[in-house]
Write a protein that holds these residues in place. Structure first.
Motif, mmCIF file in Angstrom:
data_model
loop_
_atom_site.group_PDB
_atom_site.id
_atom_site.type_symbol
_atom_site.label_atom_id
_atom_site.label_comp_id
_atom_site.label_asym_id
_atom_site.label_seq_id
_atom_site.Cartn_x
_atom_site.Cartn_y
_atom_site.Cartn_z
ATOM 1 N N ARG A 131 -3.389 -0.122 -2.976
ATOM 2 C CA ARG A 131 -4.128 -0.696 -1.857
ATOM 3 C C ARG A 131 -3.930 -2.210 -1.825
ATOM 4 N NH1 ARG A 131 -9.176 2.944 -1.167
ATOM 5 N NH2 ARG A 131 -8.963 4.530 -2.776
ATOM 6 N N SER A 185 0.851 -1.189 0.000
ATOM 7 C CA SER A 185 0.000 0.000 0.000
ATOM 8 C C SER A 185 0.883 1.234 0.000
ATOM 9 C CB SER A 185 -0.922 0.024 1.227
ATOM 10 O OG SER A 185 -1.863 -1.034 1.178
ATOM 11 N N TYR A 186 0.384 2.289 -0.663
ATOM 12 C CA TYR A 186 1.138 3.540 -0.746
ATOM 13 C C TYR A 186 0.159 4.700 -0.890
ATOM 14 C CZ TYR A 186 4.412 7.094 -2.461
ATOM 15 O OH TYR A 186 5.152 8.239 -2.620
ATOM 16 N N ASN A 187 0.445 5.807 -0.219
ATOM 17 C CA ASN A 187 -0.400 7.000 -0.314
ATOM 18 C C ASN A 187 0.346 8.123 -1.015
ATOM 19 O OD1 ASN A 187 -2.295 5.609 1.151
ATOM 20 N ND2 ASN A 187 -2.028 6.770 3.038
ATOM 21 N N GLY A 202 -5.976 1.895 -7.405
ATOM 22 C CA GLY A 202 -4.893 1.334 -6.602
ATOM 23 C C GLY A 202 -4.945 -0.163 -6.388
ATOM 24 N N THR A 261 -4.028 10.627 -0.209
ATOM 25 C CA THR A 261 -4.891 9.819 -1.072
ATOM 26 C C THR A 261 -4.234 8.473 -1.360
ATOM 27 O OG1 THR A 261 -5.726 11.818 -2.137
ATOM 28 C CG2 THR A 261 -6.111 9.734 -3.276
ATOM 29 N N PRO A 262 -4.961 7.373 -1.164
ATOM 30 C CA PRO A 262 -4.377 6.053 -1.455
ATOM 31 C C PRO A 262 -4.054 5.906 -2.942
ATOM 32 C CG PRO A 262 -6.338 5.837 -0.083
ATOM 33 C CD PRO A 262 -6.312 7.256 -0.569
#
Length: 274
Positions: free
Chosen positions: A19, A8-10, A211, A15-16
């Protein structure tokens, strides 16, 4: 070769972007990644050699964790990235200087640097531009310089991030041919695009949305899936035409949908047969 585990990374604003992504990329595979703008495909690509590192989960490259800073140098020898805008990769005043930059950073002997530069120039047919400024070349030539710069590092895996989006159709087609040849020579290819017409040669395609990986499989299956339209993606025109001909009793083999010429040849063959 490369494994993403629950990644996962924002984005900086929270904001994602990715996911809980799980993905395994095999050595020698040609993987296509598609999705509309903002789907996360480019963000995923930048995770493959540690240019971005996950907020949660991990990315492993031949057993090395991209979250381990001490391994990043070795990881980036294995996985090279060619970006959408080639000018972001230009360092040298001339094409030749630009290609030598990466091997010089590896502290390679001068003879080895020269050998790698000459090989990359030949591979991309840029010999006559060696003394030109890369910033003064055409878009297609500039993209070749960026590719050649990555090739001098001799990576096992090449990641192409929307590399034809700023090119005219003829230049884009030439770049695609070069990518295919690299795969035929044994390179692992990861190719991200929003243009589904470009992925007929892939071994496998994943489709991203918000995502997440929402569709995965062989090109023949993925590119003809009606769900693509729900994701804001337009199926390749020849594949769509072939699907529309099926109810009329006309079956066009998958391999004949790769180009207008091969599609036309098959139509002529069927017509003459009847």
């Amino acid at each position: 070769m490369i494994r993403l585990e629950n990644v996962s990374y924002n984005y900086p604003d929270g904001t994602p972007a990715l996911r809980n992504v799980y993905l395994a990329i095999k050595k020698g595979e040609y993987l296509g990644i598609i999705g509309r703008n903002g789907s996360g495909k480019s963000t995923l690509s930048l995770h493959l050699n540690g240019l971005l590192r996950p907020r949660k989960g991990k990315v492993m490259v031949k057993g090395m964790d991209t979250g381990d800073y001490s391994k990043l140098r070795e990881i980036r020898k294995i996985v090279g990235i060619v970006f959408q805008n080639p000018e972001t990769q230009f360092i040298g005043r001339t094409v030749e200087e630009d290609l030598a930059f990466g091997p010089e950073n590896l502290c390679l002997p001068p003879a080895e640097i020269r050998k790698r530069v000459e090989r990359a120039l030949a591979e991309t047919k840029l010999e006559k531009y060696r003394y030109h400024s890369p910033k003064n070349l055409s878009g297609g030539q500039g993209q070749y310089v960026a590719l050649a710069g990555v090739l001098t590092m001799e990576p096992e895996c090449l990641v192409f991030d929307e590399v034809t989006s700023m090119l005219d159709p003829a230049s884009g087609e030439e770049v695609l041919k070069r990518v295919k040849k690299l795969h035929e020579k044994g390179k692992t290819i990861v190719y991200t695009t929003h243009n589904l017409e470009e992925l007929h040669s892939a071994d496998r395609i994943i489709v991203m949305d918000r995502g997440r990986i929402v569709l995965e499989g062989e090109p023949e299956k993925v590119l003809s899936d009606p769900y693509l339209r729900d994701l804001g993606l337009t199926p390749p025109s020849l594949i769509e035409l072939a699907e529309n001909l099926k109810p009329h009793g006309i079956e066009i083999p998958w391999e004949k949908t790769s180009s207008p010429s091969s599609f036309a040849e098959e139509i002529c063959r069927l017509f003459l047969k009847t």
